[in-house]
Design an enzyme around this catalytic site. Structure first.
Site, PDB file in Angstrom:
ATOM      1  N   THR A   1       3.051  14.137  -3.862  1.00 22.04           N
ATOM      2  CA  THR A   1       2.444  15.146  -2.989  1.00 22.04           C
ATOM      3  C   THR A   1       0.919  15.182  -3.096  1.00 22.04           C
ATOM      4  O   THR A   1       0.294  16.198  -2.801  1.00 22.04           O
ATOM      5  CB  THR A   1       3.009  16.536  -3.333  1.00 22.04           C
ATOM      6  OG1 THR A   1       2.745  16.806  -4.731  1.00 22.04           O
ATOM      7  CG2 THR A   1       4.501  16.609  -3.077  1.00 22.04           C
TER       8      THR A   1
ATOM      9  N   ASP B   1       0.819  -1.227   0.000  1.00 25.06           N
ATOM     10  CA  ASP B   1       0.000   0.000   0.000  1.00 25.06           C
ATOM     11  C   ASP B   1       0.847   1.268   0.000  1.00 25.06           C
ATOM     12  O   ASP B   1       0.409   2.310   0.489  1.00 25.06           O
ATOM     13  CB  ASP B   1      -0.951   0.024   1.215  1.00 25.06           C
ATOM     14  CG  ASP B   1      -1.785  -1.236   1.317  1.00 25.06           C
ATOM     15  OD1 ASP B   1      -2.441  -1.574   0.322  1.00 25.06           O
ATOM     16  OD2 ASP B   1      -1.777  -1.880   2.382  1.00 25.06           O
TER      17      ASP B   1
ATOM     18  N   HIS C   1      -3.849  -1.614  -6.565  1.00 26.72           N
ATOM     19  CA  HIS C   1      -3.167  -0.396  -6.991  1.00 26.72           C
ATOM     20  C   HIS C   1      -4.202   0.649  -7.396  1.00 26.72           C
ATOM     21  O   HIS C   1      -4.947   0.465  -8.354  1.00 26.72           O
ATOM     22  CB  HIS C   1      -2.203  -0.700  -8.143  1.00 26.72           C
ATOM     23  CG  HIS C   1      -1.016  -1.498  -7.696  1.00 26.72           C
ATOM     24  ND1 HIS C   1      -0.033  -1.934  -8.556  1.00 26.72           N
ATOM     25  CD2 HIS C   1      -0.651  -1.938  -6.470  1.00 26.72           C
ATOM     26  CE1 HIS C   1       0.880  -2.607  -7.876  1.00 26.72           C
ATOM     27  NE2 HIS C   1       0.516  -2.621  -6.611  1.00 26.72           N
TER      28      HIS C   1
END
Length: 433
Positions: free
Chosen positions: A415, A14, A42
């Site tokens: 991010t 994960d 995924h």
């Protein structure tokens, strides 16, 4: 120039490998799954749409890419077809650019029933498997009784072998586990229609990959799970049934180590784990709630809440060595936004002997206490930042400390969940070996 890049998880799965594969595959020709099965999950976010893949390589979202499900993967033909049809609803068509190894073991209903029966029998000692038949399918492979994808091409032989295997499983299911038997005729009836749908995809994938390498094609090798779920190097017995470390690439594809140019280890900016097993930095406080809520920490395969904790640099450094990592990708940095302080586990201490432990035996884990370094957090949002220099000073300091501890560079930083929320510190295709 690095043509062949391995992407694998450094923790307990994960880590966000799917997004990284998706981002890097746009510049590649092939993407290869080499181990595991549809127990992987995924998650990709493309144009605000969430796509979850369990078996098909993530890079196939790019229409110029050829996908390979190699010999190290255990394959449920039903789940494979379900994913193919799901992708078609997103206008992604893979029939002519997805190939499956003729040597890949099949996952069928008797594997699933055995998985469920065993977990039920173990009770509170259960391993916490996904219940999808992965372990029993790998057992069949090792015991040399597995039906493989290539067997689907001969209906007569398939029928004979299937009946023998079903009899073998039913003896255990009924006699020992007191579980319902499986019906050979129903399994065969359901299996036969899948053959025509995947027949043209069944290939000698090792030869395809060798030809691609000789033609200087770029190849991404996509790992599933994480290093500490590896059957040999993980927190045994709370592991998966395949090699999710670097060795799985070689045995799971037939591609030799000399052909692997760069090995990227993917790690979250903190730690998570699904299911049972050792987890030294696990949290049960408000920070755990922060990670769970902001990081959406629920398993994409099982839906279970993930356990969360601070970054475990002891485990990360071990993963660096086991896998001979070239560099790191730090994911979910944005989840740390807003925390007053951030911790990194840099050592383990035995609470009884006060001895510093490098990596415990299975019976020692319960006596382990993490030793932390503490760093200031940051209030500025990192979500969506695309340049390293634009990160808050404290975030850059955190990244630098990870590089110092692991002694390898952080080449990519994620991010946010979207494929565009990423910082490429270095272009890993052009790093000299």
């Amino acid at each position: 120039m690095n043509k062949n890049i391995v992407i694998l998880g450094t923790q307990w799965g994960d880590e966000g490998k799917g997004k990284v594969v998706d981002c890097l595959t746009k510049d590649s020709s092939y993407v290869v799954r080499y181990q595991g099965g549809h127990n992987a999950g995924h998650t990709l976010v493309v144009n605000d749409k969430k796509i979850i893949l369990h078996l098909i390589p993530s890079g196939l979202l790019h229409k110029n890419v050829i996908g390979i499900i190699a010999n190290g993967v255990v394959v449920s033909p039903f789940e494979l077809i379900k994913e193919i049809k799901m992708l078609e609803t997103h206008n992604i068509f893979v029939h002519k650019r997805l190939f499956i190894s003729n040597s890949s073991p099949l996952i069928l209903q008797y594997h699933i029933e055995m998985d469920i029966a065993r977990e039920k029998k173990l009770g509170i000692s259960a391993l916490g498997t996904t219940g999808r038949g992965i372990g029993p399918a790998y057992e069949d492979k090792i015991a040399r009784r597995a039906l493989r994808i290539g067997d689907l091409k001969n209906e007569k032989t398939l029928s004979i072998r299937l009946e023998k295997i079903v009899n073998y499983y039913n003896h255990q299911l009924v006699s020992f586990y007191k579980h319902k038997p499986v019906d050979y005729k129903i399994i065969l009836r359901d299996l036969l229609p899948t053959i025509d749908l995947i027949y043209d995809m069944i290939k000698d994938t090792t030869s395809i990959l060798h030809t691609a390498i000789q033609s200087n094609k770029k190849i991404i090798f996509e790992g599933a799970q994480g290093s500490f779920l590896d059957i040999d190097h993980g927190t045994y017995p709370y592991v998966t049934s395949s090699n999710s470390t670097i060795g799985g690439v070689i045995t799971g594809t037939g591609v030799g180590s000399k052909s692997l140019d760069y090995i990227l280890g993917v790690t979250k900016a903190y730690s998570t784990r699904v299911g049972y097993g050792p987890f030294p930095t696990e949290l049960f406080d408000d920070v755990d709630k922060h990670f769970s809520k902001k990081g959406h920490e629920f398993g994409s395969t099982t839906g279970r809440k993930r356990r969360t904790g601070w970054l475990d640099a002891v485990a990360l450094c071990r993963s660096v060595r086991i896998n001979s990592l070239s560099g790191l990708c730090i994911t979910k940095l944005d989840v740390l936004d807003g925390l007053y302080e951030i911790k990194i586990c840099t050592a383990y201490k035995n609470i009884n002997t006060l001895e510093i432990i490098s990596f415990p035996d299975i019976d020692e884990w319960k006596n382990i206490e993490p030793i932390y370094e503490t760093y200031p957090g940051w209030n500025k949002k990192t979500l969506g930042i695309k340049k390293l220099i634009d990160l808050p000073y404290e975030a850059r300091n955190y990244i630098n400390r990870i590089e110092e501890i692991t002694q390898i560079p952080v080449d990519i930083i994620s991010t946010g969940p979207d494929r565009s929320d990423i910082i490429f510190v270095r272009d890993i295709f052009f790093i000299k070996k």
